[in-house]
Scaffold this motif. Structure first.
Motif, PDB file in Angstrom:
ATOM      1  N   PHE A 152      29.483  46.670  62.635  1.00 51.43           N
ATOM      2  CA  PHE A 152      29.817  45.437  63.335  1.00 51.43           C
ATOM      3  C   PHE A 152      28.957  45.284  64.585  1.00 51.43           C
ATOM      4  N   GLN A 153      28.776  46.352  65.325  1.00 53.53           N
ATOM      5  CA  GLN A 153      27.924  46.302  66.519  1.00 53.53           C
ATOM      6  C   GLN A 153      26.500  45.902  66.163  1.00 53.53           C
ATOM      7  N   GLN A 154      25.984  46.457  65.096  1.00 52.39           N
ATOM      8  CA  GLN A 154      24.617  46.122  64.685  1.00 52.39           C
ATOM      9  C   GLN A 154      24.525  44.667  64.247  1.00 52.39           C
ATOM     10  N   LYS A 155      25.496  44.218  63.475  1.00 51.34           N
ATOM     11  CA  LYS A 155      25.475  42.847  62.968  1.00 51.34           C
ATOM     12  C   LYS A 155      25.490  41.825  64.093  1.00 51.34           C
ATOM     13  N   HIS A 156      26.248  42.104  65.137  1.00 53.80           N
ATOM     14  CA  HIS A 156      26.420  41.131  66.220  1.00 53.80           C
ATOM     15  C   HIS A 156      25.667  41.526  67.494  1.00 53.80           C
ATOM     16  N   HIS A 157      24.777  42.509  67.375  1.00 53.30           N
ATOM     17  CA  HIS A 157      23.912  42.920  68.491  1.00 53.30           C
ATOM     18  C   HIS A 157      24.738  43.314  69.723  1.00 53.30           C
ATOM     19  N   LEU A 158      25.626  44.251  69.501  1.00 49.70           N
ATOM     20  CA  LEU A 158      26.543  44.683  70.559  1.00 49.70           C
ATOM     21  C   LEU A 158      26.369  46.151  70.930  1.00 49.70           C
ATOM     22  N   GLU A 159      25.272  46.757  70.497  1.00 51.32           N
ATOM     23  CA  GLU A 159      25.104  48.201  70.703  1.00 51.32           C
ATOM     24  C   GLU A 159      25.193  48.613  72.166  1.00 51.32           C
ATOM     25  N   ASN A 160      24.655  47.801  73.063  1.00 54.16           N
ATOM     26  CA  ASN A 160      24.633  48.147  74.483  1.00 54.16           C
ATOM     27  C   ASN A 160      25.505  47.215  75.326  1.00 54.16           C
ATOM     28  N   ALA A 161      26.419  46.518  74.666  1.00 55.10           N
ATOM     29  CA  ALA A 161      27.233  45.524  75.361  1.00 55.10           C
ATOM     30  C   ALA A 161      28.464  46.150  76.017  1.00 55.10           C
ATOM     31  N   VAL A 162      28.928  45.492  77.075  1.00 51.16           N
ATOM     32  CA  VAL A 162      30.244  45.764  77.648  1.00 51.16           C
ATOM     33  C   VAL A 162      31.152  44.676  77.080  1.00 51.16           C
ATOM     34  N   ILE A 163      32.119  45.075  76.266  1.00 52.23           N
ATOM     35  CA  ILE A 163      32.871  44.105  75.474  1.00 52.23           C
ATOM     36  C   ILE A 163      34.264  43.869  76.049  1.00 52.23           C
ATOM     37  N   GLY A 208      26.452  30.928  75.935  1.00 53.10           N
ATOM     38  CA  GLY A 208      26.577  31.076  74.495  1.00 53.10           C
ATOM     39  C   GLY A 208      26.202  32.466  74.003  1.00 53.10           C
ATOM     40  N   GLU A 209      25.155  33.056  74.605  1.00 49.34           N
ATOM     41  CA  GLU A 209      24.696  34.374  74.177  1.00 49.34           C
ATOM     42  C   GLU A 209      25.629  35.494  74.635  1.00 49.34           C
ATOM     43  N   HIS A 210      26.564  35.162  75.514  1.00 50.20           N
ATOM     44  CA  HIS A 210      27.510  36.160  76.013  1.00 50.20           C
ATOM     45  C   HIS A 210      28.840  36.126  75.270  1.00 50.20           C
ATOM     46  N   LEU A 211      28.929  35.351  74.190  1.00 44.90           N
ATOM     47  CA  LEU A 211      30.163  35.241  73.425  1.00 44.90           C
ATOM     48  C   LEU A 211      29.901  35.507  71.952  1.00 44.90           C
ATOM     49  N   ARG A 212      30.919  36.038  71.268  1.00 44.43           N
ATOM     50  CA  ARG A 212      30.890  36.207  69.824  1.00 44.43           C
ATOM     51  C   ARG A 212      32.215  35.681  69.267  1.00 44.43           C
ATOM     52  N   PHE A 213      32.133  34.638  68.453  1.00 47.66           N
ATOM     53  CA  PHE A 213      33.305  34.119  67.760  1.00 47.66           C
ATOM     54  C   PHE A 213      33.322  34.746  66.370  1.00 47.66           C
ATOM     55  N   VAL A 214      34.290  35.610  66.089  1.00 46.56           N
ATOM     56  CA  VAL A 214      34.248  36.355  64.831  1.00 46.56           C
ATOM     57  C   VAL A 214      35.390  36.002  63.884  1.00 46.56           C
ATOM     58  N   GLY A 215      36.206  35.008  64.232  1.00 45.75           N
ATOM     59  CA  GLY A 215      37.265  34.566  63.337  1.00 45.75           C
ATOM     60  C   GLY A 215      38.414  35.557  63.227  1.00 45.75           C
ATOM     61  N   ALA A 216      39.346  35.251  62.318  1.00 44.45           N
ATOM     62  CA  ALA A 216      40.481  36.144  62.089  1.00 44.45           C
ATOM     63  C   ALA A 216      40.000  37.419  61.404  1.00 44.45           C
ATOM     64  N   GLN A 217      40.562  38.526  61.786  1.00 47.55           N
ATOM     65  CA  GLN A 217      40.151  39.824  61.252  1.00 47.55           C
ATOM     66  C   GLN A 217      41.384  40.650  60.879  1.00 47.55           C
ATOM     67  N   LYS A 218      41.223  41.494  59.885  1.00 48.58           N
ATOM     68  CA  LYS A 218      42.318  42.358  59.450  1.00 48.58           C
ATOM     69  C   LYS A 218      42.246  43.749  60.080  1.00 48.58           C
ATOM     70  N   GLN A 219      41.042  44.211  60.413  1.00 42.74           N
ATOM     71  CA  GLN A 219      40.894  45.572  60.941  1.00 42.74           C
ATOM     72  C   GLN A 219      41.031  45.577  62.463  1.00 42.74           C
ATOM     73  N   MET A 220      42.248  45.241  62.923  1.00 43.51           N
ATOM     74  CA  MET A 220      42.459  45.093  64.355  1.00 43.51           C
ATOM     75  C   MET A 220      42.277  46.408  65.103  1.00 43.51           C
ATOM     76  N   ARG A 221      42.648  47.495  64.489  1.00 48.88           N
ATOM     77  CA  ARG A 221      42.465  48.788  65.152  1.00 48.88           C
ATOM     78  C   ARG A 221      41.007  48.979  65.565  1.00 48.88           C
ATOM     79  N   GLU A 222      40.095  48.638  64.688  1.00 43.00           N
ATOM     80  CA  GLU A 222      38.671  48.823  64.967  1.00 43.00           C
ATOM     81  C   GLU A 222      38.183  47.881  66.051  1.00 43.00           C
ATOM     82  N   PHE A 223      38.747  46.675  66.116  1.00 43.02           N
ATOM     83  CA  PHE A 223      38.293  45.739  67.144  1.00 43.02           C
ATOM     84  C   PHE A 223      38.776  46.163  68.532  1.00 43.02           C
TER      85      PHE A 223
END
Length: 364
Positions: free
Chosen positions: A170-181, A238-253
């Protein structure tokens, strides 16, 4: 009885409780109009029955009430647990053949429509705030009220069980490897305060290098999502946000996040996402109203901020980031909100009211 079993806090709570009731030897039957979580009831050993507990159309209410009466005659329940106002009114038209319990899942607008939720034999309040609301506005005697906090499945929401490979992809897909989330979890509703969250991210991004706001949730309406994206564009983030929709794997998020935000304009009955995030060892910022007051110990497991105040939320974001090494043993602070305690206390309510009333045989 509840309207439907789509993804949401109430629905997940019903699925969890049904599973635990079966584990404790109860027969659990859930009536709803269906949804993607309905199959879970049967998979966990309960029984789901499709029944329209959702429609608010008064013209077809008589036929639905007649069908409900026939269904209850067949099922012969010992307890009916009402989870929403529409089924509460349907049951009013039918006449309950047994003891009733309601859970006041929201600080509903005060009025006759909501009053049916306070008319059950026992009213479960998910927080102190709900207890005070029902007592003050409906005059329900204290002996008919019970504070039972929403249960968090601590076996599932365990940081040691997070799927690290899913998080990495998920981090790779959304370019979050070095992000503070900073994450906000919940349906895209005006009441949930996503616009407040976005404005706070815009204020805090200059002080927190690599800050990204992760928005987990869906609205079912493109217009709501579009308005939030337009706001982000107007603020230039815009580049500081990620809209990822509803998710089932809440533990991972939760595990992916550095901290979790609640920004609800209106008081939450409990604040399940707040407790879940803490169970995953993530500090939380929440508005100082509603159920969050029972969960957050200001400065110890997160921060409380004035509701609907994006400037205060941004300040808390910068403060929580600057003290990141401080936040430890957060999981210990939500042990009292476990699924086990909710199940135990709910069963105690069932057993007590059932012992106080012998259900009459329903008339044919």
């Amino acid at each position: 009885m509840l309207p439907a079993l789509n993804i949401g806090g109430i629905e997940r709570g019903v699925v969890d409780l049904s599973r635990e009731l079966v584990r404790h030897g109860w027969d659990s039957i859930v009536l709803s109009a269906g949804g993607e979580l309905a199959r879970r009831i049967d998979d966990d050993g309960g029984r789901h029955i499709i029944f329209d507990c959702a429609a608010k159309n008064p013209f077809n209410a008589p036929i639905r009430a007649w069908r409900l009466r026939r269904l209850l005659q067949q099922l012969e329940p010992d307890i009916i647990h009402i989870r929403s106002r529409v089924p509460a009114w349907l049951l009013r038209f039918v006449g309950a053949p047994c003891s009733t319990v309601s859970t006041f899942h929201g600080l509903y607008k005060v009025g006759r429509y909501s009053s049916r939720m306070a008319a059950a034999d026992k009213v479960i309040c998910p927080s102190t705030a709900v207890f005070e609301h029902v007592s003050r506005h409906y005059g329900t005697p204290d002996e008919r009220l019970a504070v039972i906090h929403r249960g968090v499945d601590l076996e599932y929401f365990d940081p040691q069980k997070a799927d690290i490979e899913f998080c990495r992809r998920f981090q790779q897909k959304h370019h979050l490897e070095n992000a503070v989330i900073a994450s906000i979890v919940g349906r895209l509703s005006a009441l949930k305060g996503h616009d407040i969250f976005i404005r706070a991210i815009a204020r805090a991004k200059q002080k927190i290098p690599g800050l990204v706001g992760l928005i987990v949730g869906d609205s079912g309406k493109i217009s709501r999502l579009s308005r939030l994206k337009t706001l982000a564009a107007e603020l230039g983030i815009g580049e500081h946000l990620r809209f990822v929709g509803a998710q089932k794997q809440m533990r991972e998020f939760y595990h992916l996040s550095d901290f979790v935000i609640s920004a609800s304009r209106q008081p939450e009955a409990f604040g399940r996402t707040v407790a879940e995030a803490l169970a995953m060892e993530r500090p939380v910022i929440a508005p100082a109203h509603g159920g969050a007051l029972d969960i957050i110990r200001d400065g110890e497991n997160g921060y409380l901020v004035p509701p609907a105040d994006d400037a205060a939320l941004a300040d808390a974001l910068m403060l929580i980031w600057g003290t990141s090494k401080k936040w430890q043993k957060l999981r210990e602070s939500v042990q009292c909100f476990s699924l086990a305690q909710m199940t135990e206390k709910t069963i105690a309510v069932y057993e007590k009211i059932h012992s106080q009333r012998t259900p009459p045989k329903p008339s044919v």
